[in-house]
Design an enzyme around this catalytic site. Structure first.
Site, PDB file in Angstrom:
ATOM      1  CG  ASP A   1      40.444  44.190  37.090  1.00 28.15           C
ATOM      2  OD1 ASP A   1      39.105  43.783  36.912  1.00 28.15           O
ATOM      3  OD2 ASP A   1      41.282  43.249  37.287  1.00 28.15           O
TER       4      ASP A   1
ATOM      5  CE  LYS B   1      35.554  37.446  37.863  1.00 29.70           C
ATOM      6  NZ  LYS B   1      35.837  36.119  37.815  1.00 29.70           N
TER       7      LYS B   1
ATOM      8  CD1 TRP C   1      42.232  37.968  40.161  1.00 29.71           C
ATOM      9  CD2 TRP C   1      42.970  37.826  37.978  1.00 29.71           C
ATOM     10  NE1 TRP C   1      41.817  36.772  39.421  1.00 29.71           N
ATOM     11  CE2 TRP C   1      42.017  36.451  38.235  1.00 29.71           C
ATOM     12  CE3 TRP C   1      43.313  37.762  36.573  1.00 29.71           C
ATOM     13  CZ2 TRP C   1      41.973  35.646  37.569  1.00 29.71           C
ATOM     14  CZ3 TRP C   1      43.184  36.679  35.625  1.00 29.71           C
ATOM     15  CH2 TRP C   1      42.388  35.453  36.247  1.00 29.71           C
TER      16      TRP C   1
HETATM   17  C1  LIG Z   1      39.998  40.732  39.309  1.00 29.36           C
HETATM   18  C2  LIG Z   1      39.993  39.865  38.050  1.00 29.36           C
HETATM   19  N1  LIG Z   1      40.688  40.469  37.147  1.00 29.36           N
HETATM   20  C3  LIG Z   1      40.606  40.039  35.714  1.00 29.36           C
HETATM   21  C4  LIG Z   1      40.120  38.900  35.391  1.00 29.36           C
HETATM   22  C5  LIG Z   1      40.267  38.105  34.099  1.00 29.36           C
HETATM   23  O1  LIG Z   1      39.199  38.306  33.419  1.00 29.36           O
HETATM   24  P1  LIG Z   1      39.150  37.421  32.124  1.00 29.36           P
HETATM   25  O2  LIG Z   1      39.138  36.059  32.308  1.00 29.36           O
HETATM   26  O3  LIG Z   1      37.747  37.930  31.553  1.00 29.36           O
HETATM   27  O4  LIG Z   1      40.082  37.976  30.973  1.00 29.36           O
HETATM   28  C6  LIG Z   1      39.521  38.008  36.357  1.00 29.36           C
HETATM   29  C7  LIG Z   1      38.975  36.804  36.225  1.00 29.36           C
HETATM   30  O5  LIG Z   1      38.380  35.829  37.022  1.00 29.36           O
HETATM   31  C8  LIG Z   1      39.453  38.629  37.613  1.00 29.36           C
HETATM   32  O6  LIG Z   1      38.969  38.000  38.514  1.00 29.36           O
END
Ligand SMILES: Cc1ncc(COP(=O)(O)O)c(C=O)c1O
Length: 363
Positions: A175, A199, A107
């Site tokens: 994030d 989540k 991520w």
């Molecule tokens: C830590 C983290 N950041 C970003 C994301 C991306 O999120 P999205 O699918 O809502 O764009 C996720 C998705 O699981 C995540 O776990």
């Protein structure tokens, strides 16, 4: 011998994931008849005295649960956290400026890639050498950096920052998609926090953004109106049609969280749940954790089976007992059990019991 409990589902999905049952009950009622109006939540205008209080309460609950000061604004924006990978640098990073990023896994890597489209990026700490099984112990953040970005919980790798680098000397951007509202942090010390809601907070389709307004407005390039945080602040997070239903589900989840006792209670429960499962992973000879102990996530417990031939068998065994969502991410393999706020302690105990039982049967 553990009885099969197919009627009870234990949902360990990584996201979208388990939410409190009362949230599902109330949200489903609102789809049919919202607040006894005879109208569905899906067919009312957002600029009405029916929806405006929903947005106001969803924002106020965040303010209250995170104990935010007046410098911090609460926004609910379209899109997943992936949108924020670009919206953050678009709002904060000039072409010739430097942003500092920590590389803690998949991520963080995606956030880094997007930031490079807008300006210079330094990696001030990386867990690459440990194959992302740890959190960088030391950071080297340039004092000229416009901000430092961290991913507080790496959902795929199963690592989590325990010591937040509040004192990094530059605005801190995080994030928090996979550990938002699961532990008490000094939220006012962050310049910007973002999290996809699906989540710990609600339904997919909306992002929570908490931003200190003092870090905005320093960009020379024009920002497309819909991506400029300042416009959303001005319009009370109603610049255009918000993802109405997703915001409503967030509001219900936040009400539940407050009723349960708030973030400190979630933290206590998280500690219990994580301790219970890691104990089993550590003590059971058939399983092994994949992350260095001090950096283990309390949200996403990643582990493997020591006899690879039994991997599919264990998944089937767990499934037959109503355990869903424990297959590891497709890029990581193994298992991952996500222990988000709404997951009952009893489900974690049940998973640990199932692991014991499986091991007994395969000794
Ligand atoms: C830590 C983290 N950041 C970003 C994301 C991306 O999120 P999205 O699918 O809502 O764009 C996720 C998705 O699981 C995540 O776990």
């Amino acid at each position: 011998m553990i009885e099969s409990v197919k009627s009870v589902i234990h949902n360990f999905n990584a996201g979208p994931s388990v939410l409190p049952k009362e949230v599902f009950d109330e949200a489903s009622r609102a789809v049919i008849d919202f607040n006894e109006t005879g109208l569905s939540i899906l067919e009312i205008g957002h600029r009405t005295n029916l929806f405006e209080p929903v947005m106001a309460e969803a924002r106020a609950l965040i303010r209250e649960l995170m104990q935010l000061d007046d410098d911090h604004e609460v926004l609910y924006l379209h899109g997943g956290a992936t949108t924020q990978f670009m919206q953050v640098p678009m709002n904060l990073l000039n072409e010739n400026d430097l942003a500092s990023y920590t590389d803690t896994g998949a991520w963080a890597g995606k956030a880094i890639k997007e930031a490079k489209l807008f300006g210079h990026v330094e990696i001030s700490g990386s867990a690459k050498e440990t194959n992302y099984t740890s959190i960088p112990a030391n950071l080297s953040v340039s004092p000229t950096a416009v901000y430092l970005h961290i991913t507080t919980n790496e959902t795929i790798a199963g690592t989590q920052w325990k010591k937040i680098p509040y004192d990094c000397g530059v605005p801190l951007v995080a994030d928090m998609s996979s550990d938002i509202l699961s532990r008490v942090l000094d939220f006012n010390k962050f310049g910007l926090i973002y999290a996809g809601a699906q989540k710990n907070m609600g339904a997919a389709g909306v992002n929570l953004v908490v931003v200190n307004k003092n870090i905005l407005g320093k960009i020379t390039k024009p920002i497309p109106s819909i991506l400029d945080y300042r416009n959303h602040i001005k319009e009370g997070s109603m610049m255009n049609t918000p993802p109405v239903f997703a915001v409503y589900v967030c509001m219900l989840t936040l009400r539940w969280l407050k009723r349960e006792g708030g973030v400190s209670v979630m933290e206590e429960l998280s500690k219990q749940k994580a301790a219970m499962l890691y104990k089993e992973v550590d003590e059971n000879p058939l399983f092994a954790g994949t992350v260095m102990k001090e950096d283990r996530s309390k949200m996403n417990v990643c582990f493997v089976i020591t006899n690879k031939d039994l991997e599919e068998k264990f998944l089937s065994f767990a499934k037959a007992h109503g355990i869903v969502g424990i297959k590891g991410h497709r890029s990581a393999g193994g298992f991952r059990a996500s222990l988000y706020n709404a997951l009952p302690v009893s489900s974690v105990k049940f998973l640990a019991d199932i692991m014991k039982e499986f091991t007994l049967q395969h000794n």
